[in-house]
Design a protein around this motif. Structure first.
Motif, PDB file in Angstrom:
ATOM      1  N   TRP A 258      -3.284   1.633   3.299  1.00 27.34           N
ATOM      2  CA  TRP A 258      -3.679   0.280   2.936  1.00 27.34           C
ATOM      3  C   TRP A 258      -5.187   0.092   3.149  1.00 27.34           C
ATOM      4  O   TRP A 258      -5.877  -0.495   2.303  1.00 27.34           O
ATOM      5  N   ALA A 259      -5.696   0.598   4.249  1.00 25.83           N
ATOM      6  CA  ALA A 259      -7.132   0.502   4.527  1.00 25.83           C
ATOM      7  C   ALA A 259      -7.936   1.247   3.462  1.00 25.83           C
ATOM      8  O   ALA A 259      -9.011   0.793   3.046  1.00 25.83           O
ATOM      9  N   HIS A 260      -7.395   2.370   2.988  1.00 22.86           N
ATOM     10  CA  HIS A 260      -8.056   3.126   1.920  1.00 22.86           C
ATOM     11  C   HIS A 260      -8.154   2.279   0.653  1.00 22.86           C
ATOM     12  O   HIS A 260      -9.197   2.267  -0.016  1.00 22.86           O
ATOM     13  N   PHE A 261      -7.079   1.554   0.326  1.00 20.95           N
ATOM     14  CA  PHE A 261      -7.091   0.680  -0.850  1.00 20.95           C
ATOM     15  C   PHE A 261      -8.131  -0.431  -0.700  1.00 20.95           C
ATOM     16  O   PHE A 261      -8.900  -0.712  -1.625  1.00 20.95           O
ATOM     17  N   VAL A 262      -8.133  -1.049   0.461  1.00 18.69           N
ATOM     18  CA  VAL A 262      -9.025  -2.192   0.697  1.00 18.69           C
ATOM     19  C   VAL A 262     -10.485  -1.743   0.779  1.00 18.69           C
ATOM     20  O   VAL A 262     -11.368  -2.319   0.124  1.00 18.69           O
ATOM     21  N   ASP A 263     -10.737  -0.718   1.568  1.00 14.81           N
ATOM     22  CA  ASP A 263     -12.114  -0.267   1.787  1.00 14.81           C
ATOM     23  C   ASP A 263     -12.775   0.236   0.503  1.00 14.81           C
ATOM     24  O   ASP A 263     -13.988   0.111   0.324  1.00 14.81           O
ATOM     25  N   ASN A 264     -11.967   0.798  -0.385  1.00 13.10           N
ATOM     26  CA  ASN A 264     -12.510   1.341  -1.629  1.00 13.10           C
ATOM     27  C   ASN A 264     -12.320   0.402  -2.813  1.00 13.10           C
ATOM     28  O   ASN A 264     -12.542   0.793  -3.970  1.00 13.10           O
ATOM     29  N   GLU A 265     -11.909  -0.844  -2.507  1.00 13.89           N
ATOM     30  CA  GLU A 265     -11.744  -1.900  -3.524  1.00 13.89           C
ATOM     31  C   GLU A 265     -10.900  -1.410  -4.710  1.00 13.89           C
ATOM     32  O   GLU A 265     -11.269  -1.560  -5.878  1.00 13.89           O
ATOM     33  N   LEU A 266      -9.735  -0.845  -4.388  1.00  7.90           N
ATOM     34  CA  LEU A 266      -8.877  -0.252  -5.407  1.00  7.90           C
ATOM     35  C   LEU A 266      -7.802  -1.195  -5.943  1.00  7.90           C
ATOM     36  O   LEU A 266      -7.226  -0.931  -7.004  1.00  7.90           O
ATOM     37  N   LEU A 267      -7.516  -2.281  -5.243  1.00 12.44           N
ATOM     38  CA  LEU A 267      -6.379  -3.120  -5.609  1.00 12.44           C
ATOM     39  C   LEU A 267      -6.467  -3.686  -7.013  1.00 12.44           C
ATOM     40  O   LEU A 267      -5.449  -3.854  -7.687  1.00 12.44           O
ATOM     41  N   PHE A 268      -7.663  -3.974  -7.472  1.00  7.97           N
ATOM     42  CA  PHE A 268      -7.816  -4.593  -8.792  1.00  7.97           C
ATOM     43  C   PHE A 268      -8.335  -3.599  -9.829  1.00  7.97           C
ATOM     44  O   PHE A 268      -8.740  -3.978 -10.920  1.00  7.97           O
ATOM     45  N   GLU A 269      -8.277  -2.324  -9.463  1.00  2.04           N
ATOM     46  CA  GLU A 269      -8.645  -1.252 -10.385  1.00  2.04           C
ATOM     47  C   GLU A 269      -7.594  -1.137 -11.479  1.00  2.04           C
ATOM     48  O   GLU A 269      -6.392  -1.128 -11.209  1.00  2.04           O
ATOM     49  N   THR A 270      -8.026  -1.076 -12.745  1.00  2.00           N
ATOM     50  CA  THR A 270      -7.092  -0.969 -13.865  1.00  2.00           C
ATOM     51  C   THR A 270      -7.187   0.363 -14.595  1.00  2.00           C
ATOM     52  O   THR A 270      -6.402   0.614 -15.513  1.00  2.00           O
ATOM     53  N   ASN A 271      -8.126   1.214 -14.187  1.00  2.00           N
ATOM     54  CA  ASN A 271      -8.250   2.525 -14.811  1.00  2.00           C
ATOM     55  C   ASN A 271      -6.970   3.321 -14.561  1.00  2.00           C
ATOM     56  O   ASN A 271      -6.580   3.553 -13.414  1.00  2.00           O
ATOM     57  N   ILE A 272      -6.313   3.736 -15.652  1.00  2.00           N
ATOM     58  CA  ILE A 272      -5.004   4.376 -15.532  1.00  2.00           C
ATOM     59  C   ILE A 272      -5.063   5.661 -14.715  1.00  2.00           C
ATOM     60  O   ILE A 272      -4.112   6.010 -14.002  1.00  2.00           O
ATOM     61  N   GLY A 273      -6.199   6.346 -14.791  1.00  2.00           N
ATOM     62  CA  GLY A 273      -6.349   7.569 -14.026  1.00  2.00           C
ATOM     63  C   GLY A 273      -6.407   7.308 -12.538  1.00  2.00           C
ATOM     64  O   GLY A 273      -5.818   8.049 -11.744  1.00  2.00           O
ATOM     65  N   VAL A 274      -7.100   6.240 -12.150  1.00  2.00           N
ATOM     66  CA  VAL A 274      -7.207   5.881 -10.737  1.00  2.00           C
ATOM     67  C   VAL A 274      -5.873   5.347 -10.226  1.00  2.00           C
ATOM     68  O   VAL A 274      -5.390   5.751  -9.155  1.00  2.00           O
ATOM     69  N   VAL A 275      -5.260   4.443 -10.973  1.00  2.00           N
ATOM     70  CA  VAL A 275      -3.969   3.870 -10.563  1.00  2.00           C
ATOM     71  C   VAL A 275      -2.929   4.971 -10.431  1.00  2.00           C
ATOM     72  O   VAL A 275      -2.135   5.000  -9.472  1.00  2.00           O
ATOM     73  N   GLY A 276      -2.926   5.912 -11.385  1.00  2.00           N
ATOM     74  CA  GLY A 276      -1.937   6.984 -11.381  1.00  2.00           C
ATOM     75  C   GLY A 276      -2.009   7.889 -10.168  1.00  2.00           C
ATOM     76  O   GLY A 276      -1.016   8.502  -9.783  1.00  2.00           O
ATOM     77  N   LYS A 277      -3.180   7.981  -9.553  1.00  2.00           N
ATOM     78  CA  LYS A 277      -3.313   8.814  -8.357  1.00  2.00           C
ATOM     79  C   LYS A 277      -2.353   8.372  -7.258  1.00  2.00           C
ATOM     80  O   LYS A 277      -1.889   9.191  -6.462  1.00  2.00           O
ATOM     81  N   PHE A 278      -2.065   7.081  -7.211  1.00  2.00           N
ATOM     82  CA  PHE A 278      -1.244   6.538  -6.128  1.00  2.00           C
ATOM     83  C   PHE A 278       0.168   6.150  -6.573  1.00  2.00           C
ATOM     84  O   PHE A 278       0.965   5.695  -5.762  1.00  2.00           O
ATOM     85  N   THR A 279       0.467   6.351  -7.866  1.00  2.00           N
ATOM     86  CA  THR A 279       1.769   5.925  -8.374  1.00  2.00           C
ATOM     87  C   THR A 279       2.518   7.022  -9.133  1.00  2.00           C
ATOM     88  O   THR A 279       3.725   6.901  -9.349  1.00  2.00           O
ATOM     89  N   ASN A 280       1.816   8.075  -9.534  1.00  2.00           N
ATOM     90  CA  ASN A 280       2.476   9.146 -10.280  1.00  2.00           C
ATOM     91  C   ASN A 280       3.370   9.980  -9.375  1.00  2.00           C
ATOM     92  O   ASN A 280       3.102  10.129  -8.175  1.00  2.00           O
ATOM     93  N   ASP A 281       4.410  10.553  -9.966  1.00  2.00           N
ATOM     94  CA  ASP A 281       5.294  11.439  -9.226  1.00  2.00           C
ATOM     95  C   ASP A 281       4.625  12.791  -9.052  1.00  2.00           C
ATOM     96  O   ASP A 281       3.734  13.161  -9.817  1.00  2.00           O
ATOM     97  N   GLY A 282       5.049  13.520  -8.039  1.00  2.00           N
ATOM     98  CA  GLY A 282       4.483  14.829  -7.798  1.00  2.00           C
ATOM     99  C   GLY A 282       4.784  15.298  -6.394  1.00  2.00           C
ATOM    100  O   GLY A 282       5.531  14.647  -5.653  1.00  2.00           O
ATOM    101  N   PRO A 283       4.219  16.407  -5.979  1.00  2.00           N
ATOM    102  CA  PRO A 283       4.482  16.917  -4.624  1.00  2.00           C
ATOM    103  C   PRO A 283       3.796  16.109  -3.529  1.00  2.00           C
ATOM    104  O   PRO A 283       4.212  16.146  -2.371  1.00  2.00           O
ATOM    105  N   PHE A 284       2.718  15.374  -3.878  1.00  2.00           N
ATOM    106  CA  PHE A 284       2.020  14.532  -2.893  1.00  2.00           C
ATOM    107  C   PHE A 284       1.214  13.488  -3.650  1.00  2.00           C
ATOM    108  O   PHE A 284       1.127  13.504  -4.877  1.00  2.00           O
TER     109      PHE A 284
END
Length: 336
Positions: A258-284
């Motif tokens: 959560w701190a990573h999201f807040v500190d890097n101002e990611l919550l309102f990011e709409t770039n699909i590549g950035v959003v996908g880093k935290f929502t895509n399926d995978g090994p990690f």
């Protein structure tokens, strides 16, 4: 009682309490709710069917299971048009193929009796009907789909593809070289919860075609909270598809993510590549350490929605699904 034994018992009890949602409001009695969850195995009904039997039964299946049966034949198995005069021959070839004879045997071994399975389905749809009384319960049948799909989803029905839930040690998954992170959730315990998850995702589609990270993870959090309500006794790890080790990592590192999201101002990011880093399926989860489970954004969204719902007077799932992500963020006062 020995002190060490007491300590072990306390740790076990704590683990059980942490394994599923602890909201007492979700402990409801659904025994009086009536739903029709009779489950037929479409592929087994075909297995020893004569041409005459098929001609008699096929029209009934088309009427009873509607688009899901049609989709199963035409689009999943690709056996031809449901009205094709040669369809029986194609079905016969499919059900008698040596490879699938082995699959059938394995499915029967893992799912020997339907009573427990149907009871689990029945309880899930009763909870669904309790929270969504205006919604129709879909038609459903069990089947073998040739490892093409884990589930068949249409507007009115669901096909449960049994061969995709035979356990993470299933020999077929080795032959197919399926990723380990997928196999962990391909077990009998995952079948009904993940069926419901898929159904909810088709019922409540993300309206924004380019959602921000906040909108995306809150939408997922809403779905997972619905699963909390529909499966109040199911472990969180089953609902989200994590191993026990991944579940522990997610809980232990929630505030850091959560701190990573807040500190890097990611919550309102709409770039699909950035959003996908935290929502895509995978090994990690990309951008996090390799020890992390995938989709940590969804885990965060789930905990945020839980905090929001804990502050509501009642568990109103239709209202939750209609609530704006920003409002959920604000009113949840989420701060892990």
């Amino acid at each position: 009682m020995n002190h060490a034994v007491q300590t072990i018992i306390c740790l076990i009890i704590s683990a059980v309490l942490l394994s599923s949602c602890e909201d007492d409001r979700l402990k409801i009695d659904v025994s009086t709710i009536g739903v029709d969850t009779r489950l037929e195995r479409a592929d087994l009904l075909w297995k020893d069917m004569s041409p005459i039997g098929f001609r008699e039964s096929h029209p009934r299946y088309l009427t009873q299971y509607k688009d899901v049966y049609t989709h199963y034949i035409q689009d999943v198995l690709r056996l031809g048009n449901v009205n094709d005069s040669n369809l029986y021959a194609s079905i016969r070839e499919f059900t008698k193929h040596p490879d699938f004879e082995q699959v059938y045997k394995e499915v029967e071994l893992i799912f020997p009796e339907s009573d427990d399975f149907e009871s689990e389905l029945d309880d899930a749809w009763k909870h669904y009907s309790y929270y969504f009384p205006e919604a129709a319960v879909p038609y459903q049948f069990a089947c073998v789909c040739g490892f093409n799909n884990p589930l068949i989803m249409t507007e009115s029905g669901i096909g449960l593809c049994m061969e995709m839930y035979l356990g993470d040690k299933c020999r077929f998954y080795n032959y197919l070289q399926l990723p380990v992170y997928l196999r962990h959730r391909m077990t009998p315990k995952h079948l009904v919860p993940w069926m419901m998850k898929a159904w909810l995702e088709t019922e409540f589609v993300q309206e924004n075609k380019s959602p921000s990270l906040l909108e995306d993870i809150v939408q997922a959090g809403k779905i997972f909270f619905c699963m909390d309500a529909i499966f109040p006794l199911v472990e969180d790890s089953i609902k989200i598809g994590y191993t026990s080790t991944e579940m522990t990592w997610a809980r232990d590192h929630e505030r850091f993510v959560w701190a990573h999201f807040v500190d890097n101002e990611l919550l309102f990011e709409t770039n699909i590549g950035v959003v996908g880093k935290f929502t895509n399926d995978g090994p990690f989860t990309v951008d996090l350490v390799k020890e992390s489970p995938s989709r940590m954004g969804y885990f965060i969204g789930w905990q945020m929605v839980r905090e929001y719902m804990s502050r509501q007077e009642s568990v109103d799932l239709p209202k939750l699904m209609a609530t704006d992500a920003q409002e959920i963020l604000n009113k949840s006062k989420y701060k892990p």
